[in-house]
Design a protein around this motif. Structure first.
Motif, mmCIF file in Angstrom:
data_model
loop_
_atom_site.group_PDB
_atom_site.id
_atom_site.type_symbol
_atom_site.label_atom_id
_atom_site.label_comp_id
_atom_site.label_asym_id
_atom_site.label_seq_id
_atom_site.Cartn_x
_atom_site.Cartn_y
_atom_site.Cartn_z
ATOM 1 N N GLU A 38 4.123 -2.474 1.730
ATOM 2 C CA GLU A 38 4.557 -2.845 0.380
ATOM 3 C C GLU A 38 6.034 -3.220 0.355
ATOM 4 O OE1 GLU A 38 3.623 0.454 -2.099
ATOM 5 O OE2 GLU A 38 1.450 0.312 -1.759
ATOM 6 N N LEU A 39 6.827 -2.498 1.123
ATOM 7 C CA LEU A 39 8.260 -2.746 1.154
ATOM 8 C C LEU A 39 8.592 -4.126 1.724
ATOM 9 C CD1 LEU A 39 11.078 -1.407 0.691
ATOM 10 C CD2 LEU A 39 10.963 -0.652 3.088
ATOM 11 N N THR A 40 7.834 -4.550 2.738
ATOM 12 C CA THR A 40 8.147 -5.800 3.430
ATOM 13 C C THR A 40 7.303 -6.981 2.955
ATOM 14 O OG1 THR A 40 6.542 -5.291 5.184
ATOM 15 C CG2 THR A 40 8.827 -4.552 5.509
ATOM 16 N N GLY A 41 6.184 -6.700 2.296
ATOM 17 C CA GLY A 41 5.294 -7.784 1.901
ATOM 18 C C GLY A 41 4.482 -8.335 3.058
ATOM 19 N N ALA A 42 4.470 -7.624 4.167
ATOM 20 C CA ALA A 42 3.710 -8.027 5.354
ATOM 21 C C ALA A 42 2.772 -6.896 5.762
ATOM 22 C CB ALA A 42 4.663 -8.353 6.501
ATOM 23 N N GLN A 43 1.785 -7.208 6.592
ATOM 24 C CA GLN A 43 0.966 -6.171 7.219
ATOM 25 C C GLN A 43 1.618 -5.841 8.555
ATOM 26 O OE1 GLN A 43 -3.051 -8.317 6.722
ATOM 27 N NE2 GLN A 43 -3.606 -6.152 6.709
ATOM 28 N N LEU A 44 2.128 -4.630 8.671
ATOM 29 C CA LEU A 44 2.848 -4.230 9.870
ATOM 30 C C LEU A 44 1.989 -3.312 10.729
ATOM 31 C CD1 LEU A 44 6.384 -3.449 8.382
ATOM 32 C CD2 LEU A 44 5.479 -5.633 9.207
#
Length: 323
Positions: A38-44
């Motif tokens: 959620e913080l990065t807007g990516a799937q990490l």
């Protein structure tokens, strides 16, 4: 390994390494965090190489080199220079084969890493914290011992071994848009490029580097190797410059190199400790730091981050005051 033996490792070399090292390494797990997504807007997706027995990915390349030696050379043992993790991992691999291991380490290397080397039976010779001193001291040690030189990163056996990490990563995640790894000398990045160029050519390889040791970034921009002799950064595993073999992979296959400040590295390290609940060292936090710093480059993507190691001195964490 002599310079004349140097060659650019191939995908088949990586597959051979995978077979050779399988009994001696762990197939490390993948971790993720809804909060960090959620913080990065990516799937990490975090590949936890800090879960290897010596605490770092470098056991892959070290084991490939050690168990690829013929019996005659193995009796003389192995030797290297390293700021810590390669020394630990080579000592571990040598211990498993029952052969000597001599390592040259900067006197400023973390005590935790020196302790791990000694625990696995490695014999340490200290040097000043510069590339020049490391290489000069090592030449004396190797001349005295006759051990096979296993370079921390500029060795085709090491690069092929490191490449096995990305093969696992792709298999465990059903594919990634990008893989981000720290870059110092470039062993892990080179192995990542080696594997992904064949296995997943659509996956971009991104390198992450400290601003205070950004010679790879400057080399990438200039188009030739720029080497700093003694940079200073809390990411102590990323202090060494690129060499010819690793530059081949970086210059031909890396899509981008991003850098992060010391504070950005510390902040990323804290986030991982808090939300993934795993121990990572500062060098391993640089990939997340650059994702946080450059959100537009990663937003909406499936991003793999290699947690390269977890050998940190718990009595001297980078966010605690020093006296």
């Amino acid at each position: 390994m002599k310079d004349a033996d140097m060659h650019i490792p191939t995908y088949q070399d990586m597959l051979d390494a995978e077979e050779r090292i399988r009994p001696h390494i762990r197939r490390t797990p993948i971790r993720h965090s809804d909060y960090l997504d959620e913080l990065t807007g990516a799937q990490l997706f975090f590949k936890c190489e800090n879960f290897q027995e010596p605490g770092a990915f470098k056991v892959r390349g070290a084991a490939n080199a050690v168990f690829g030696l013929d019996d005659e050379q193995a009796r003389k043992g192995v030797a290297t220079h390293s700021s810590g993790n390669h020394a630990s991992c080579l000592s571990y691999a040598a211990m498993r084969r029952g052969i000597p291991c001599n390592v040259v380490m900067p006197r400023t290397a973390p005590q935790a890493k020196k302790g791990t080397v000694r625990r696995f039976g490695g014999v340490i010779t200290e040097c000043d914290p510069s590339t020049t001193s490391r290489e000069a001291t090592f030449a004396q040690v190797q001349a005295a011992t006759g051990g096979d030189f296993v370079h921390p990163y500029n060795d085709p056996r090491v690069i092929a071994g490191q490449g096995t990490c990305s093969k696992e990563f792709i298999e465990q995640t059903d594919g990634l848009d990008m893989v981000v790894a720290p870059i110092g000398g470039g062993g892990m990045i080179s192995g990542t490029c080696l594997t992904l160029a064949t296995l997943a050519p659509e996956t971009q390889v991104i390198a992450a580097e400290p601003e205070q040791a950004n010679d790879a970034y400057r080399s990438f921009k200039a188009g030739y190797i720029i080497a700093d002799d003694a940079p200073k950064t809390i990411a102590d595993g990323l202090l060494v410059p690129l060499k010819d073999l690793t530059w081949h992979f970086v210059s031909n296959h890396v899509s981008q190199i991003h850098t992060a400040s010391e504070q950005e590295i510390i902040d990323a390290m804290k986030l991982v400790w808090k939300h993934l609940r795993i121990v990572m060292e500062p060098s391993s936090a640089v990939p997340l730091a650059i994702v946080l710093k450059n959100p537009d480059a990663f937003r909406g993507k499936r991003v793999g981050l290699i947690v390269t190691g977890g050998n940190v001195d718990l009595d001297r964490l980078p966010w605690t005051p020093t006296t």
